[in-house]
Design a protein around this motif. Structure first.
Motif, short mmCIF file in Angstrom:
data_model
loop_
_atom_site.label_atom_id
_atom_site.label_comp_id
_atom_site.label_asym_id
_atom_site.label_seq_id
_atom_site.Cartn_x
_atom_site.Cartn_y
_atom_site.Cartn_z
N PHE A 130 0.83 -1.20 0.00
CA PHE A 130 0.00 0.00 0.00
C PHE A 130 0.87 1.25 0.00
CE2 PHE A 130 -2.43 3.31 2.27
CZ PHE A 130 -3.55 3.38 1.45
N GLU A 131 1.96 1.24 0.79
CA GLU A 131 2.88 2.38 0.81
C GLU A 131 3.52 2.60 -0.56
OE1 GLU A 131 4.92 3.19 5.03
OE2 GLU A 131 5.36 1.19 4.24
N ILE A 132 3.92 1.50 -1.20
CA ILE A 132 4.51 1.61 -2.54
C ILE A 132 3.49 2.19 -3.52
CG2 ILE A 132 5.40 0.27 -4.49
CD1 ILE A 132 6.75 -1.56 -2.54
N LEU A 133 2.25 1.73 -3.41
CA LEU A 133 1.19 2.25 -4.28
C LEU A 133 1.00 3.74 -4.07
CD1 LEU A 133 -1.13 1.81 -6.28
CD2 LEU A 133 -2.61 1.26 -4.32
N LEU A 134 1.01 4.19 -2.81
CA LEU A 134 0.88 5.62 -2.53
C LEU A 134 2.03 6.40 -3.16
CD1 LEU A 134 -0.30 6.06 1.19
CD2 LEU A 134 -1.54 6.62 -0.90
N LEU A 176 0.36 16.57 1.45
CA LEU A 176 -0.55 16.62 2.60
C LEU A 176 -1.61 15.55 2.49
CD1 LEU A 176 -1.55 18.01 5.18
CD2 LEU A 176 -2.87 19.57 3.73
N VAL A 177 -2.19 15.40 1.30
CA VAL A 177 -3.23 14.39 1.09
C VAL A 177 -2.66 12.98 1.32
CG1 VAL A 177 -4.76 13.34 -0.61
CG2 VAL A 177 -4.56 15.82 -0.49
N VAL A 178 -1.49 12.71 0.73
CA VAL A 178 -0.86 11.40 0.89
C VAL A 178 -0.52 11.17 2.36
CG1 VAL A 178 1.18 10.01 0.35
CG2 VAL A 178 0.01 11.30 -1.46
N GLY A 179 -0.02 12.22 3.04
CA GLY A 179 0.32 12.10 4.45
C GLY A 179 -0.88 11.77 5.31
N VAL A 180 -2.02 12.42 5.04
CA VAL A 180 -3.23 12.16 5.82
C VAL A 180 -3.73 10.73 5.57
CG1 VAL A 180 -5.68 12.77 6.06
CG2 VAL A 180 -3.94 14.57 5.96
N VAL A 181 -3.68 10.29 4.31
CA VAL A 181 -4.09 8.92 3.99
C VAL A 181 -3.22 7.91 4.73
CG1 VAL A 181 -4.24 7.19 2.16
CG2 VAL A 181 -5.08 9.51 1.75
N LEU A 182 -1.91 8.15 4.72
CA LEU A 182 -1.00 7.23 5.41
C LEU A 182 -1.23 7.28 6.92
CD1 LEU A 182 1.30 5.23 5.04
CD2 LEU A 182 2.91 7.14 5.20
N MET A 183 -1.48 8.48 7.46
CA MET A 183 -1.73 8.62 8.88
C MET A 183 -2.98 7.84 9.31
SD MET A 183 -2.58 12.09 11.04
CE MET A 183 -4.26 12.19 10.39
N LEU A 184 -4.06 7.97 8.55
CA LEU A 184 -5.29 7.25 8.86
C LEU A 184 -5.11 5.75 8.70
CD1 LEU A 184 -7.94 9.59 7.17
CD2 LEU A 184 -7.39 9.40 9.60
N THR A 185 -4.25 5.36 7.76
CA THR A 185 -3.97 3.93 7.58
C THR A 185 -3.28 3.37 8.82
OG1 THR A 185 -3.72 4.29 5.20
CG2 THR A 185 -2.90 2.21 6.09
N VAL A 186 -2.26 4.08 9.29
CA VAL A 186 -1.52 3.62 10.48
C VAL A 186 -2.41 3.67 11.72
CG1 VAL A 186 0.40 4.19 12.03
CG2 VAL A 186 0.73 4.26 9.55
N ASP A 187 -3.14 4.76 11.89
CA ASP A 187 -3.90 4.97 13.13
C ASP A 187 -5.13 4.09 13.23
OD1 ASP A 187 -2.02 6.84 13.64
OD2 ASP A 187 -3.32 8.59 13.50
N PHE A 188 -5.84 3.89 12.13
CA PHE A 188 -7.13 3.21 12.19
C PHE A 188 -7.18 1.91 11.39
CE2 PHE A 188 -8.99 7.72 12.74
CZ PHE A 188 -8.72 7.68 14.10
N VAL A 189 -6.64 1.90 10.17
CA VAL A 189 -6.74 0.71 9.33
C VAL A 189 -5.94 -0.45 9.93
CG1 VAL A 189 -6.37 -0.27 7.05
CG2 VAL A 189 -7.19 2.09 7.27
N VAL A 190 -4.75 -0.16 10.42
CA VAL A 190 -3.91 -1.22 11.02
C VAL A 190 -4.63 -1.93 12.16
CG1 VAL A 190 -1.83 -1.62 12.40
CG2 VAL A 190 -1.67 -0.36 10.24
#
Length: 324
Positions: A130-134, A176-190
């Protein structure tokens, strides 16, 4: 009124859990969390070259300039480059697995690097891809924007400075958009992937539904988390400079003394050795500095998630208690 928002209501619980886990001081717990902090900190880098081939028409190919690969043979250079890329990708993958291991350490048992590592390797691979895709999306959008600018004539006839001034806001907004997506992935999706034993696509689908049901709370959380991250970065930066000064001043004095007794190549090698020693001494302390922040932020996001969705509550203990 602020207590009505999940982002504010989770402060006390996150702080008390962090304090309970990290105090009284236990060197083993701190060191294991420091290792996790080292890997989940991520990595970055890039490079490029501007080698242009001359016109081959009617010219002797043997006269073509050969790129300088830092004095190395091309084969050796590319082997080293490939090894560096493989190691960087492996580092990133291990960091992705540790994103899940950290949640396990804080919610389901003792702090251990190996207890759930093997179990989380599949989840870690999903997160890694997912990180590579981002990253590819970020690059593709930027390239697409530049190509669009030249095709439509936006960048035609303008200086490089003006073109750069146009690109900078686009880069910052996209980052900023990519950072927020990654942040929500770490905080909630994980944690959702852990709780529901699902993949990252299904995890994002469920998190999207959770956040969409309460957009106001979700927006407040994003803003508060970004502000907290900036403040934490400033505090860690100041503390890091203090640590570097404490370690660097004695080494600087030694370097000055070495300058009186060495010259030429000997002095250069002495300086390189002192820099390496300084890094090796400072790195553990800098990583230990991150432990309270990494622990607090992960407890904080888990507490916010359980307020959004009680079905995904991984914090089994009451707010005042934490797994030790």
């Amino acid at each position: 009124m602020t207590a009505d928002y999940h982002a504010f209501g989770a402060f006390d619980g996150a702080f008390s859990r962090t304090k309970s886990l990290l105090w009284p001081f236990n060197l083993g717990i701190w060191l294991r969390l420091a290792v996790i902090a080292f890997f989940i900190g991520g990595f970055g880098g890039g490079g490029g070259s501007n080698y242009s081939f001359p016109d081959r028409g009617g010219r002797d190919m043997s006269s073509m300039p050969v790129p300088d690969f830092f004095g190395l043979a091309p084969t050796t250079f590319f082997l080293i480059l490939a090894a560096v890329i493989v190691l960087a990708l492996l580092f990133a993958y291990v960091g992705s697995v540790f994103q899940f291991v950290l949640v396990d350490c804080l919610t389901s048992g003792p702090v251990s690097l190996s207890r759930t590592f093997r179990e989380r390797m599949g989840h870690g691979l999903s997160f890694f891809l997912f990180e590579i895709l981002l990253a590819f999306v970020f690059i593709a959008v930027m390239v697409g924007f530049v190509v669009f600018g030249f095709v439509t004539g936006i960048f035609s006839g303008v200086s490089n400075v003006i073109a750069l001034l146009v690109l900078i806001p686009v880069i910052l907004l996209l980052a900023l958009v990519v950072g927020v997506v990654l942040m929500l992935t770490v905080d909630f999706v994980v944690p959702v992937m852990i709780a529901d034993r699902c993949g990252i696509v299904e995890g994002w689908r469920r998190v999207y539904g959770i956040l969409r049901a309460d957009l106001k709370n979700a927006a407040v959380y994003v803003v508060v988390k970004v502000i907290l991250a900036i403040v934490a970065a400033l505090i860690m930066g100041i503390l890091g400079l203090i640590v570097l000064a404490i370690i660097g001043v004695p080494l600087f004095i030694v370097a000055l003394l070495a300058g009186f007794f060495a010259n030429g190549p000997s002095m250069i090698w002495a300086l390189v050795l002192l820099i390496v020693i300084g890094i090796l001494i400072a790195l553990p302390f800098l990583l230990l500095l991150q432990v309270p922040f990494v622990t607090f932020f992960r407890f904080y996001s888990l507490d916010v998630l359980r307020r959004f969705s009680p079905a995904h509550d991984l914090l089994a203990e009451p707010e005042g208690d934490a797994a030790a």
